[in-house]
Design a protein around this motif. Structure first.
Motif, PDB file in Angstrom:
ATOM      1  N   ILE A   1       0.837  -1.204   0.000  1.00 18.55           N
ATOM      2  CA  ILE A   1       0.000   0.000   0.000  1.00 18.55           C
ATOM      3  C   ILE A   1       0.869   1.250   0.000  1.00 18.55           C
ATOM      4  CG2 ILE A   1      -1.601   1.359   1.413  1.00 18.55           C
ATOM      5  CD1 ILE A   1      -2.889  -1.255   2.271  1.00 18.55           C
ATOM      6  N   GLU A   2       1.955   1.204   0.772  1.00 14.57           N
ATOM      7  CA  GLU A   2       2.801   2.395   0.890  1.00 14.57           C
ATOM      8  C   GLU A   2       4.218   1.994   1.241  1.00 14.57           C
ATOM      9  OE1 GLU A   2       2.085   6.861   2.589  1.00 14.57           O
ATOM     10  OE2 GLU A   2       1.715   5.246   4.005  1.00 14.57           O
ATOM     11  N   ASP A   3       5.163   2.744   0.708  1.00 12.35           N
ATOM     12  CA  ASP A   3       6.578   2.560   1.016  1.00 12.35           C
ATOM     13  C   ASP A   3       7.032   3.749   1.842  1.00 12.35           C
ATOM     14  OD1 ASP A   3       9.560   3.024   0.511  1.00 12.35           O
ATOM     15  OD2 ASP A   3       9.291   1.022  -0.318  1.00 12.35           O
ATOM     16  N   LYS A   4       7.621   3.491   3.004  1.00 10.13           N
ATOM     17  CA  LYS A   4       8.030   4.573   3.888  1.00 10.13           C
ATOM     18  C   LYS A   4       9.498   4.440   4.272  1.00 10.13           C
ATOM     19  CE  LYS A   4       3.735   5.949   6.208  1.00 10.13           C
ATOM     20  NZ  LYS A   4       3.914   7.398   6.016  1.00 10.13           N
ATOM     21  N   SER A   5      10.119   5.590   4.489  1.00  8.39           N
ATOM     22  CA  SER A   5      11.472   5.619   5.031  1.00  8.39           C
ATOM     23  C   SER A   5      11.400   6.005   6.505  1.00  8.39           C
ATOM     24  CB  SER A   5      12.336   6.634   4.276  1.00  8.39           C
ATOM     25  OG  SER A   5      12.547   6.217   2.950  1.00  8.39           O
ATOM     26  N   TYR A   6      12.317   5.463   7.273  1.00 12.44           N
ATOM     27  CA  TYR A   6      12.361   5.719   8.716  1.00 12.44           C
ATOM     28  C   TYR A   6      13.711   6.318   9.079  1.00 12.44           C
ATOM     29  CZ  TYR A   6       8.034   3.125   8.972  1.00 12.44           C
ATOM     30  OH  TYR A   6       6.734   2.728   8.789  1.00 12.44           O
ATOM     31  N   TYR A   7      13.682   7.338   9.935  1.00 15.37           N
ATOM     32  CA  TYR A   7      14.850   8.162  10.223  1.00 15.37           C
ATOM     33  C   TYR A   7      15.106   8.263  11.726  1.00 15.37           C
ATOM     34  CZ  TYR A   7      13.451   9.907   5.571  1.00 15.37           C
ATOM     35  OH  TYR A   7      13.077  10.009   4.263  1.00 15.37           O
ATOM     36  N   ILE A   8      16.251   8.860  12.055  1.00 12.62           N
ATOM     37  CA  ILE A   8      16.441   9.367  13.417  1.00 12.62           C
ATOM     38  C   ILE A   8      15.829  10.761  13.444  1.00 12.62           C
ATOM     39  CG2 ILE A   8      18.075  10.049  15.200  1.00 12.62           C
ATOM     40  CD1 ILE A   8      20.039   8.029  14.183  1.00 12.62           C
ATOM     41  N   LEU A   9      14.768  10.923  14.218  1.00 13.54           N
ATOM     42  CA  LEU A   9      14.128  12.219  14.421  1.00 13.54           C
ATOM     43  C   LEU A   9      14.860  12.901  15.567  1.00 13.54           C
ATOM     44  CD1 LEU A   9      11.740  14.251  14.063  1.00 13.54           C
ATOM     45  CD2 LEU A   9      10.509  12.857  15.759  1.00 13.54           C
ATOM     46  N   LEU A  10      15.494  14.031  15.287  1.00 18.06           N
ATOM     47  CA  LEU A  10      16.310  14.719  16.280  1.00 18.06           C
ATOM     48  C   LEU A  10      15.567  15.906  16.885  1.00 18.06           C
ATOM     49  CD1 LEU A  10      19.743  14.685  14.433  1.00 18.06           C
ATOM     50  CD2 LEU A  10      19.041  13.242  16.369  1.00 18.06           C
ATOM     51  N   GLY A  11      15.731  16.089  18.185  1.00 15.19           N
ATOM     52  CA  GLY A  11      15.124  17.223  18.864  1.00 15.19           C
ATOM     53  C   GLY A  11      15.779  18.529  18.442  1.00 15.19           C
ATOM     54  N   HIS A  12      15.061  19.636  18.617  1.00 13.84           N
ATOM     55  CA  HIS A  12      15.581  20.940  18.196  1.00 13.84           C
ATOM     56  C   HIS A  12      16.821  21.360  18.978  1.00 13.84           C
ATOM     57  CE1 HIS A  12      12.526  21.682  15.311  1.00 13.84           C
ATOM     58  NE2 HIS A  12      11.531  21.770  16.175  1.00 13.84           N
ATOM     59  N   ALA A  13      17.051  20.746  20.143  1.00 12.84           N
ATOM     60  CA  ALA A  13      18.219  21.121  20.937  1.00 12.84           C
ATOM     61  C   ALA A  13      19.523  20.618  20.322  1.00 12.84           C
ATOM     62  CB  ALA A  13      18.073  20.590  22.367  1.00 12.84           C
TER      63      ALA A  13
END
Length: 254
Positions: A209-221
């Motif tokens: 149905i869908e292809d997704k990429s997954y990342y390290i989501l980093l905080g604004h700090a």
């Protein structure tokens, strides 16, 4: 288990606030998402981040917890980032993803790609027609707090996202509490392999149905320069012979 990851597992007992600035604290969803997050041994996502940390010359603390709590901890600044996070615009309020020159999520900096697939009973008439789920009105089960639930709802599909993990989602289908399920392909393969009842009664439908990429989501700090170094290190590690060796070891049961 890789020696460096043994050290990291022990360090997870320390409170993030007590750690020095040279240590990167990342949280992740503790639920199994084979082969990326597993309980019997370090999954591939954790092994990849560990390899990336060697290029950064920093220790990385990896702590598993419920996914929503992980995002809350990053938002509060108690962890530097969350893995593995797909792109959701609302998360930009408290974090950032790697982006390309056009300002779009940069898939070259991903931890991994995954595909969401439809799972139904063998002989069922439920299917994905490339645009939506047919027949109209079919009840679709997904896991709690996954981005695919919002995608399906935007298409007018009836979604029940109250299950925690692939096993619980497929169990709901097996109990006829939904007409089909939408889960990660790797999760479907894992559950079919370990549960003969799923393999006997259910069928995974392709194409995805869908292809997704997954990342390290980093905080604004996290400083922009350091953030870019982290994402670059992930790309370098993902394409390295060392990671290829880790994948081979994982799939051989090590």
């Amino acid at each position: 288990m890789p020696p460096r990851l043994l050290l990291l597992s022990a360090l997870c007992l320390l409170a993030p606030a007590a750690l020095g600035g040279d240590i990167l604290t990342f949280c992740y969803n503790k639920d199994t998402s084979y082969p990326w997050i597993t309980h019997d041994r370090p999954g591939l996502a954790l092994r990849l981040v560990t390899l990336a940390s060697e290029k950064l010359d920093r220790r990385v603390i990896l702590t598993g917890m419920p996914w929503q709590r992980c995002l809350t901890e990053v938002k509060a600044g108690r962890f530097r980032g969350a893995l593995a996070a797909s792109f959701k615009p609302e998360r930009l309020e408290f974090g950032r993803y790697p982006v390309d020159a056009q300002g779009r999520p940069d898939r070259s900096k991903r931890l991994f790609n995954e595909q969401y697939v439809l799972v139904r009973f063998k002989g069922s008439g439920v299917f994905w027609d490339g645009k939506t789920v047919q027949p109209a009105g079919a009840r679709i089960a997904t896991s709690f707090q996954v981005s695919i639930a919002e995608t399906l709802r935007a298409l007018g599909i009836r979604v029940d996202d109250g299950s925690k993990g692939s096993d619980a989602t497929l169990r709901k289908l097996l109990l006829n509490r939904s007409d089909a399920a939408v889960i990660l392909q790797s999760g479907a393969l894992f559950e079919f392999d370990r549960n003969p009842e799923y393999a006997e009664k259910l069928k995974m439908v392709l194409p995805p149905i869908e292809d997704k990429s997954y990342y390290i989501l980093l905080g604004h700090a996290v400083e922009p320069e350091l953030a870019q170094r982290i994402w670059d290190a992930v790309e370098h590690a993902r394409e390295s012979p060392a990671y290829a060796a880790q994948k081979k070891a994982f799939f051989s049961g090590k």
